[in-house]
Design a protein around this motif. Structure first.
Motif, PDB file in Angstrom:
ATOM      1  N   VAL A  71       0.868  -1.180   0.000  1.00 22.70           N
ATOM      2  CA  VAL A  71       0.000   0.000   0.000  1.00 22.70           C
ATOM      3  C   VAL A  71       0.903   1.228   0.000  1.00 22.70           C
ATOM      4  CG1 VAL A  71      -1.817   1.248   1.215  1.00 22.70           C
ATOM      5  CG2 VAL A  71      -1.746  -1.264   1.331  1.00 22.70           C
ATOM      6  N   THR A 113      -2.520  -1.368  -3.787  1.00 23.24           N
ATOM      7  CA  THR A 113      -3.417  -0.294  -3.344  1.00 23.24           C
ATOM      8  C   THR A 113      -2.592   0.992  -3.257  1.00 23.24           C
ATOM      9  OG1 THR A 113      -4.760  -1.831  -2.033  1.00 23.24           O
ATOM     10  CG2 THR A 113      -4.983   0.515  -1.529  1.00 23.24           C
ATOM     11  N   ARG A 137      -5.752  -0.706  -6.496  1.00 24.33           N
ATOM     12  CA  ARG A 137      -6.976  -0.145  -5.918  1.00 24.33           C
ATOM     13  C   ARG A 137      -6.665   1.303  -5.557  1.00 24.33           C
ATOM     14  NH1 ARG A 137     -10.009  -4.665  -4.017  1.00 24.33           N
ATOM     15  NH2 ARG A 137      -8.754  -6.568  -3.938  1.00 24.33           N
ATOM     16  N   ASP A 383      -4.774 -10.042  -2.294  1.00 27.03           N
ATOM     17  CA  ASP A 383      -3.779  -9.157  -2.914  1.00 27.03           C
ATOM     18  C   ASP A 383      -2.413  -9.610  -2.420  1.00 27.03           C
ATOM     19  OD1 ASP A 383      -6.019  -7.876  -3.820  1.00 27.03           O
ATOM     20  OD2 ASP A 383      -5.560  -5.926  -2.919  1.00 27.03           O
ATOM     21  N   GLN A 409      -4.222  -9.843  -7.460  1.00 27.13           N
ATOM     22  CA  GLN A 409      -5.139  -8.826  -6.952  1.00 27.13           C
ATOM     23  C   GLN A 409      -6.530  -9.462  -6.908  1.00 27.13           C
ATOM     24  OE1 GLN A 409      -5.652  -5.305  -9.421  1.00 27.13           O
ATOM     25  NE2 GLN A 409      -5.078  -4.007  -7.699  1.00 27.13           N
TER      26      GLN A 409
END
Length: 425
Positions: A71, A113, A137, A383, A409
């Motif tokens: 992320v 993400t 994402r 993910d 994913q």
């Protein structure tokens, strides 16, 4: 309102991933010879390898490391280095397709993400959700807020605009001066689909008419923004803050996170610990090197002093226990090298395992998505990142996207350089 989970297409059916060393993102020690089972794109089991089960395809990942998708909580995916005159001559679809390529390269670097903090509209989030493009994402701030002449204001002294600011599809800058401006702009951003609100409590670098030491959005105005988002279900409020005073104003105003934080005092650090304010230090951008062939001696000295001051600030914050999330400022930092930030986090005092957690579960927690993303645990989205690099002994190698051998994913294979998963049988 709970944080919006940005969706992506998922892989139907079941799949077992066996034999990898699992680093699950929670901070737990790595587990050798692990098994992760996915059903319809969601993790249903993560633990030691179990006996074979009839009818479920198996991917043998022996010799690899399996991690959660990363992320990146601070990116600018619409920032693509292009000569100004070339930008002005482009058709809108050229810019859209270039951003689509940035999305793909970011995903292939292992970032499943990303939080874009200025420059993308929800159309890109929708396109990723539909599978029109492959990409992380997306959580979006859409535009950032600053006063006239501040970091969000692209207008030059003569009233002209830089080429990037007149590109088709760029969000309107969030220039606000009065409380009424803030109310109107925040509500408009939430109506458009913002997942976070970004404020600039200091000036910036690279904006036309301000300086990093300038005052931006004030403490009282941050408090107003926080109240406005709470009235509409809540969203994270994050603050671009290059000075201690700017960071302190953001923390006291109720911001969830501080972006950069290169001049934090011990008093502000203590306040961040007390309030649980997250630091996103964007060290990859801080530590960019200037070209000595083109930069003046004065600029080089200034840059070296900034490096030293910024590293000291972040090291003290880490040592004090301020929670840290990975963010790169990609767009300023090169796209597709997002995981270079992991080694930078180790440089300021995190262990490699803690750096992985900062880049996975802590980032998901900052976005409000920790129930579904950020670690390899039952009930979370599938993910995943597969690498042949031991992230606990050579985390810096992950900076090269080629070291990320496969990315899943929602269980769907979006990259598989070695056929590790696509050949499951």
């Amino acid at each position: 309102m709970a944080a919006r989970l940005p969706t992506t297409p998922h892989a139907p059916g079941a799949l077992r991933l066996v034999g990898a060393t699992l680093v699950d993102g929670t901070g737990a020690p790595p587990r050798a010879d692990s098994e992760v089972e996915l059903r319809d794109g969601v993790v249903t089991y993560a633990g030691p390898r179990r006996p074979p089960a009839a009818g479920i395809p198996v991917a043998d990942l022996t010799g690899t490391w399996l991690l959660p998708g990363f992320v990146d909580t601070h990116v600018h995916l619409s920032m693509v280095p292009t000569a100004p005159e070339e930008q002005r001559g482009r058709f809108p679809e050229e810019d859209v397709l270039e951003v689509a390529e940035v999305l793909r390269s970011t995903l292939h670097a292992g970032v499943t993400t990303a939080r874009d903090l200025d420059g993308l509209t929800p159309g890109y989030r929708n396109a990723v959700a539909r599978g029109t493009v492959t990409g992380p994402r997306l959580h979006l701030a859409i535009a950032m807020l600053s006063p006239t002449g501040g970091h969000a204001d692209p207008v030059r002294p003569n009233g002209s605009l830089p080429a990037w600011a007149v590109r088709s599809g760029m969000p309107e800058p969030g220039v606000v001066d009065t409380d009424d401006d803030i109310v109107r702009t925040v509500r408009a951003l939430l109506r458009t689909g913002a997942d976070a609100i970004k404020v600039s409590t200091s000036g910036g670098v690279g904006s036309p008419t301000d300086d990093p030491d300038d005052v931006g959005i004030t403490e009282e105005q941050v408090r107003l923004v926080v109240r406005l988002v709470r009235e509409r279900g809540g969203r994270p409020v994050t603050a671009h803050a290059l000075t201690d005073a700017a960071a302190r104003a953001a923390v006291l105003g109720g911001a969830s996170s501080i972006e950069h934080g290169y001049a934090l005092s011990d008093e502000t650090i203590a306040l961040m610990v007390e309030r649980g304010t997250v630091l996103v230090p964007t060290l990859s951008t801080l530590l960019r090197e200037l070209d000595p062939a083109t930069a003046s001696e004065e600029r080089l000295r200034h840059r070296a002093a900034l490096h030293e001051r910024g590293l000291d600030s972040v090291r003290r914050a880490v040592a004090a226990g301020v929670p840290v999330a990975l963010g790169t400022d990609a767009g300023v930092h090169p796209h597709g090298r997002n995981l270079a930030e992991l080694a930078r986090l180790v440089q300021v005092g995190l262990s490699p395992l803690a750096a992985v957690t900062a880049g996975t579960l802590q980032g998901a927690r900052l976005l409000g998505l920790e129930a579904r993303l950020g670690s390899v645990e039952p009930g979370k989205e599938g993910d995943l990142v597969i690498t042949r690099v031991d992230p606990l002994t050579d985390v810096g190698a992950l900076a090269d996207a080629a070291s990320v051998r496969a990315v899943l994913q929602s269980g769907r294979v979006v990259k598989d350089l070695d056929g590790l998963v696509t050949t499951a049988s």
